[in-house]
Design an enzyme around this catalytic site. Sequence first.
Site, PDB file in Angstrom:
ATOM      1  CG  PHE A 190     -20.198  47.637  -2.772  1.00 51.70           C
ATOM      2  CD1 PHE A 190     -19.207  48.865  -2.409  1.00 51.70           C
ATOM      3  CD2 PHE A 190     -21.339  49.118  -1.945  1.00 51.70           C
ATOM      4  CE1 PHE A 190     -18.837  49.338  -1.769  1.00 51.70           C
ATOM      5  CE2 PHE A 190     -21.216  50.009  -1.692  1.00 51.70           C
ATOM      6  CZ  PHE A 190     -19.974  50.232  -1.867  1.00 51.70           C
ATOM      7  CE  LYS A 214     -27.599  39.405  -5.020  1.00 49.16           C
ATOM      8  NZ  LYS A 214     -26.535  40.863  -6.074  1.00 49.16           N
ATOM      9  CD  GLU A 217     -25.927  43.854  -8.238  1.00 46.83           C
ATOM     10  OE1 GLU A 217     -24.893  43.607  -6.680  1.00 46.83           O
ATOM     11  OE2 GLU A 217     -26.409  44.979  -8.695  1.00 46.83           O
ATOM     12  NE  ARG A 218     -22.668  48.522  -6.302  1.00 42.68           N
ATOM     13  CZ  ARG A 218     -23.331  49.085  -5.098  1.00 42.68           C
ATOM     14  NH1 ARG A 218     -22.178  50.076  -4.786  1.00 42.68           N
ATOM     15  NH2 ARG A 218     -24.730  49.410  -4.569  1.00 42.68           N
ATOM     16  CB  SER A 267     -29.174  50.973   1.299  1.00 46.25           C
ATOM     17  OG  SER A 267     -29.278  50.089   0.548  1.00 46.25           O
ATOM     18  CB  CYS A 322     -22.705  49.286   7.502  1.00 43.31           C
ATOM     19  SG  CYS A 322     -21.532  47.767   8.480  1.00 43.31           S
ATOM     20  CD  GLU A 423     -25.362  54.218   4.274  1.00 37.46           C
ATOM     21  OE1 GLU A 423     -26.506  53.925   3.843  1.00 37.46           O
ATOM     22  OE2 GLU A 423     -24.315  53.862   5.518  1.00 37.46           O
TER      23      GLU A 423
HETATM   24  P1  NAD Z   1     -26.779  47.855  -1.555  1.00 35.99           P
HETATM   25  O1  NAD Z   1     -28.566  48.641  -0.864  1.00 35.99           O
HETATM   26  O2  NAD Z   1     -27.378  48.372  -3.474  1.00 35.99           O
HETATM   27  O3  NAD Z   1     -27.338  46.606  -1.941  1.00 35.99           O
HETATM   28  C1  NAD Z   1     -26.954  45.357  -1.399  1.00 35.99           C
HETATM   29  C2  NAD Z   1     -27.624  44.115  -2.503  1.00 35.99           C
HETATM   30  O4  NAD Z   1     -28.919  44.227  -1.822  1.00 35.99           O
HETATM   31  C3  NAD Z   1     -26.822  43.568  -3.589  1.00 35.99           C
HETATM   32  O5  NAD Z   1     -26.911  42.449  -3.428  1.00 35.99           O
HETATM   33  C4  NAD Z   1     -27.855  43.679  -4.047  1.00 35.99           C
HETATM   34  O6  NAD Z   1     -27.425  43.072  -5.532  1.00 35.99           O
HETATM   35  C5  NAD Z   1     -29.510  44.294  -4.063  1.00 35.99           C
HETATM   36  N1  NAD Z   1     -29.973  44.897  -4.186  1.00 35.99           N
HETATM   37  C6  NAD Z   1     -29.774  46.076  -5.158  1.00 35.99           C
HETATM   38  N2  NAD Z   1     -30.359  47.115  -5.737  1.00 35.99           N
HETATM   39  C7  NAD Z   1     -31.961  45.876  -5.331  1.00 35.99           C
HETATM   40  C8  NAD Z   1     -33.423  45.830  -5.664  1.00 35.99           C
HETATM   41  N3  NAD Z   1     -33.726  47.713  -6.144  1.00 35.99           N
HETATM   42  N4  NAD Z   1     -33.775  45.431  -5.309  1.00 35.99           N
HETATM   43  C9  NAD Z   1     -33.234  43.640  -5.014  1.00 35.99           C
HETATM   44  N5  NAD Z   1     -32.237  44.206  -4.871  1.00 35.99           N
HETATM   45  C10 NAD Z   1     -31.345  44.842  -4.349  1.00 35.99           C
HETATM   46  O7  NAD Z   1     -26.154  48.211  -0.937  1.00 35.99           O
HETATM   47  P2  NAD Z   1     -24.460  48.621  -1.030  1.00 35.99           P
HETATM   48  O8  NAD Z   1     -24.447  49.647  -1.782  1.00 35.99           O
HETATM   49  O9  NAD Z   1     -23.648  47.482  -1.889  1.00 35.99           O
HETATM   50  O10 NAD Z   1     -23.642  48.479   0.049  1.00 35.99           O
HETATM   51  C11 NAD Z   1     -24.180  49.888   0.707  1.00 35.99           C
HETATM   52  C12 NAD Z   1     -25.104  49.670   2.274  1.00 35.99           C
HETATM   53  O11 NAD Z   1     -24.902  48.720   3.264  1.00 35.99           O
HETATM   54  C13 NAD Z   1     -24.917  50.842   2.883  1.00 35.99           C
HETATM   55  O12 NAD Z   1     -26.057  51.825   3.059  1.00 35.99           O
HETATM   56  C14 NAD Z   1     -24.543  50.920   4.138  1.00 35.99           C
HETATM   57  O13 NAD Z   1     -24.576  51.279   5.011  1.00 35.99           O
HETATM   58  C15 NAD Z   1     -25.589  48.825   3.928  1.00 35.99           C
HETATM   59  N6  NAD Z   1     -23.792  48.251   4.996  1.00 35.99           N
HETATM   60  C16 NAD Z   1     -24.528  47.959   6.239  1.00 35.99           C
HETATM   61  C17 NAD Z   1     -24.603  46.985   6.804  1.00 35.99           C
HETATM   62  C18 NAD Z   1     -24.844  46.624   8.109  1.00 35.99           C
HETATM   63  O14 NAD Z   1     -24.461  46.040   9.349  1.00 35.99           O
HETATM   64  N7  NAD Z   1     -25.771  47.697   8.853  1.00 35.99           N
HETATM   65  C19 NAD Z   1     -23.028  46.424   6.852  1.00 35.99           C
HETATM   66  C20 NAD Z   1     -22.311  46.608   5.644  1.00 35.99           C
HETATM   67  C21 NAD Z   1     -23.102  47.233   4.550  1.00 35.99           C
END
Ligand code: NAD
Length: 538
Positions: A190, A214, A217-218, A267, A322, A423
Amino acid sequence: MRTINHWINGQIVPTSAERSGAVYDPATGQQTAQVAYATGEDVDAAVRAAQAAFPAWRDTSVVKRARVMFRFLDLLQRNRDELARIIASEHGKVVPDAAGEIQRGMEVVEVATGIPHLLKGDFSENVSTEVHGKVVPDAAGEIQRGMEVVEVATGIPHLLKGDFSENVSTEVDCYSIRQPVGVAAGITPFNFPIMVPMWMHPIAIACGNAFVLKPSERDPSVSLRVAELYKEAGLPDGIFNVVHGDKVAVDAVLDHPGIAAVSFVGSTPIARYIYERGTSHGKRVQALGGAKNHAIVMPDADMDSAADALVSAAYGSTGQRCMAISTAVAVGKAGDALIDKVMERADRLRTGPGLDPSSDMGPLVTGAARDKVAGLVETGVNEGAKLVLDGRGVRVEGHDDGFYVGPTLFDEVRTHMEIYKQEIFGPVLIVLRVADIDEAIGMINDNPYGNGTAIFTANGAAARKFQNEVTVGMIGVNIPIPVPMAFYSFGGWKDSLFGDLHVHGPEGVAFYTRGKVVTTRWPVPRDSAVELGFPTSR
Ligand code: NAD
């Protein structure tokens, strides 16, 4: 009679036209204009204008230079018919022929839009002249960083260029090519709803793949607008697709036999899951995870500059980046001055709605995110860290139900504490104090995350030791958020990345393509014979 004058220093320069030549329309044989013939002074004026303009253009960032080429290309395309008619009316060639000439010229401009690739040695000078995160509002900055990947994608001919070796054996040549993998998918978080997908799809698509996104969704809407823009730009239907959803959609992507490559950003627990499930189906997967980015502040650092940088990097986007600096490591006597200066600046930040131009910092993304951050602040207090600035009580007038937490600052944090280990992903900066640079580097290397890190120092030897020894993917020296430019690749180490290749830049191209090496023999030999020995060069 029309006079065709010189163009010097950005404008037409009228001449006395004492010396001129006739210009004809070859189709009619009629003179249509006279062209001024330059004198020595005219040439000198042009050269002096060029000399005067050169230093500033040389010092203009390579990206901005490429951007001019990109706009130029767009204008050539839009004015191609008129240009073809101008050529035809003085040269005499037919308009389609002139249009062909323009097309071939535009191909060179297309190559010039990829000038960052061509100038890339082991070091790129002037990748930017601005300090990230300060100059433009946050959302606009995100779009800008995404556009830079599109600009890199316009230079895809350079990145896809293979090698050719003549006569690797007698009359045998060898060359390499890179071909698209087919359908690639992106699953994105998101916190950067446009930029993170744009780390992926411009490169994937420019490499010749089709793409299924994909998004989170937020905040899904912007991805649909991107899809419309692709269509308007002429991308064939079906090459860029957006599917919204949650785990069900993600699992369908991971299991689908028609998808060859999956890029994920989110994450760490989900990244690990995506990597394991995707690769178990034989897909290539790059899964970028969470982060806990440390900044070392050495006692010799310019404390005002370091404090400005830390406050920008810790509280920008409400800490939901991130590459946010969430952890400051103060070396020796740096700690007290740093806390005072960060405190002074953080206290002045205005928390409010993102659309209010007077806000410095917006809300967190959801109520759950706010509650998680507030809960971790409480945990930190209970663990014995010193809460210097508490953002939990922030009130935003007229927005009582908003998901706000103000800037929060902890001192005297220890590595066993939850606020160090987790984090937080909110506007919380924690400060740890260490005796020397070895202790600081050891702490960073013991941390399971390895996304980004920075050092603030006036000492080149300390900076060099730091960049050499830390086990982290992206390093800043006196730069708090060292997000690489799009023509380099972005990615972390350890639990911040599952997979081998980083996103965008050359590694992104490698990820979305497969290599092929072709060996050819011409002419076919007349004197061939069966030979069971292993083939060697001859
Ligand atoms: P998230 O992991 O909750 O979601 C990311 C994606 O995964 C979304 O599209 C979501 O729909 C999907 N998802 C969530 N739960 C899932 C599950 N159980 N099974 C399959 N798919 C699932 O992350 P977020 O809260 O949207 O974003 C924040 C996180 O992203 C932080 O940890 C941040 O550090 C990380 N991030 C990392 C980078 C990087 O470059 N390393 C960049 C941006 C964000």
